[in-house]
Enzyme design. Sequence first.
Site, PDB file in Angstrom:
ATOM      1  N   HIS A 103       0.833  -1.213   0.000  1.00 45.58           N
ATOM      2  CA  HIS A 103       0.000   0.000   0.000  1.00 45.58           C
ATOM      3  C   HIS A 103       0.867   1.263   0.000  1.00 45.58           C
ATOM      4  CE1 HIS A 103      -3.623   2.399   1.127  1.00 45.58           C
ATOM      5  NE2 HIS A 103      -2.696   3.158   1.717  1.00 45.58           N
ATOM      6  N   GLU A 104       1.784   1.343   0.952  1.00 46.93           N
ATOM      7  CA  GLU A 104       2.594   2.570   1.052  1.00 46.93           C
ATOM      8  C   GLU A 104       3.485   2.725  -0.179  1.00 46.93           C
ATOM      9  OE1 GLU A 104       1.345   4.345   3.119  1.00 46.93           O
ATOM     10  OE2 GLU A 104       0.457   2.884   4.474  1.00 46.93           O
ATOM     11  N   GLU A 115      -6.194   7.572  -1.805  1.00 43.59           N
ATOM     12  CA  GLU A 115      -6.348   6.276  -1.130  1.00 43.59           C
ATOM     13  C   GLU A 115      -7.070   5.212  -1.960  1.00 43.59           C
ATOM     14  OE1 GLU A 115      -4.549   5.585   1.304  1.00 43.59           O
ATOM     15  OE2 GLU A 115      -4.002   7.568   2.041  1.00 43.59           O
TER      16      GLU A 115
END
Length: 622
Positions: A314-315, A337
């Site tokens: 994700h990051e 996001e």
Amino acid sequence: MKKFFFILPVILSLACQQTKTGSDSMGTKVSSSDTHSFSQPQNAVVKHLDLDINVDFKSQVISGKASWQIENIAKAEEIVFDTRQLLIEKVSLGDDEKETSFSLGDSVQYLGKALKVRIESNTERVTIYYRTSKDAAALQWLNPQQTAGKKQPFLFTQSQAILARTWIPCQDSPGIRFTYNATVSVPKELMAVMGAENPQEKNAEGKYRFRQPHPIPSYLMALAVGDVAFKAIDQRSGVYAEPVTLQKAAYEFADMGKMITAAENLYGPYKWGRYDVLVLPPSFPFGGMENPMLTFATPTVIAGDRSLVSLIAHELAHSWSGNLVTNATWNDFWLNEGFTVYFERRIVEAVYGKDEAVMQEVLGSQDLHSTLEDLGPTSPDTRLKADFTGRDPDEGVSDIAYEKGFAFIRSIEETVGREKLDAFLKEYFQSHAFQSVTTEEFIAYLEEHLIKGDKSLEQKLDLKNWIYKPGLPANALNIESGKFQAIDALLEKFKTSGDVSTLSNVNRSTNELLYLIRHLPEDISAPQLTAIDKEFEFTQSGNSEIQAAWYMLAIRKEYKPAYPQIEKFLTEVGRRKFLLPLYKEMIKTPAGKVWAKKIYSNARPNYHSVAYHSIDELLPGR
Ligand code: BES
Ligand code: ZN
């Protein structure tokens, strides 16, 4: 009522603000539509920062100077910065540092104070001498006891969404980008790292120099200082952690290199040089924070079996969706996001296979449905394009931006096919690299490059409904996981027989155990809980996601054997995503409320401000 008085000045101050747009000398559009920043970039905007600061652990103060290269677009007489909880000592202009006058505006809740600096039409540099205050919201100063090694203190920053202004005077809007160089002096036993090119070893003087050659928005400014060491994973990636955590972290994140390659194969080259991860002490309020070149991560993702590393995916994905192409305001947060969750699951699929990605998708969709239920399907806060005006954008973080955002992109994938969507996204990241994008700009781009006037496609995609309407549109997919269906079958048997041993055939992967815990029948008895705990050892689990899910159930069912572990978890872990639901569940009963207050009064000093601000609202008058 009390709240309304706080909000009123915000509404008044924002009502006067309208979108004003201008262009800088490079032709980059600058606009002031961000209601969470006082800055007026269409008049005068920052371009580059030379930061020179000293980190003092004794007084818990950062002090020094932020020297900004600016562009006075409108030949304005002042430039406006955001500040909050900062002490401004002196401001000067130009390389010869001629002192100039400045004023601070009235304090507005969450937003702080506008710093207005008098400039000249040809001013190119503004240098601000300042110091932080002890309770600076972005900063968490940990004493040695609050670290893993217990010997040295630790400091870390968390700037997203609007906290950068509490440690650097800046134009604190995601629509404004700048490059930076920094010099940071720290006690010589400690090392400093930033979201920039980093050292890999301590130096004798305790003076560290950093360079971020790519233009970034202020919310990606990040600093950590502590007893940290580095271990390489491959040529371009590695981990930083306290020495006692370093080996475990390196084992857990061993697939980082593969993830970067998978990400590049999907959406184009990684543009930031190195990708490293810093593992923080457990009070870090988020799972991860995508600081450029150096993701900050909670130690609670170290499960020992690499089962929670989708957080790294994700990051890492934010290196494209977020850091390269950035939401222009916090109302466009879903652009950061939603795309990132989609990208994250594509990386997970490439590295760990389809089953894994689908299980995460199903768990995420369940989170979305329960958030929709909590907020109510007609709540304006369930719209992708949000309106956080007059509110702290940090408080607006929910599964909507993440999981409804994901569901939207997933539905586009289903309609146009992967190939088309991937080509479109790759081109979108490429063409908007190092720029900020509003929801409306994204829609226009999508209409031009994907829909291309195809009326039937436009109707199928139902864009406006997804983005501007509350709830979930009819074309949202309903995804099934074969692995979870197998658990459903076992759960059915358990419901009819009441015999816990029917569950012993459940696979012991993290996703499957999470699914099991979430789907245990509501009328489960105390002896059944005890038997399940004996079979799966949930109370003693070392996996934070499993702990959090099990403890929710334990609180709801008043399963007392788990209470000591719940107390320990709430006291040691500062990750808001775990803390909030657990405290919320506890305060549903009078006895639980007493218990929650007791734990909280003890644990609060261990939490970062973004965590305790949210919990303070739940437990007023602790
Ligand atoms: N950028 C966010 C964290 C964030 C969001 C901080 C809003 C402040 C305001 C980060 O990328 C994130 O989404 N973290 C998640 C993990 C992820 C796997 C969903 C978290 O911390 O739980
Ligand atoms: Zn994120």
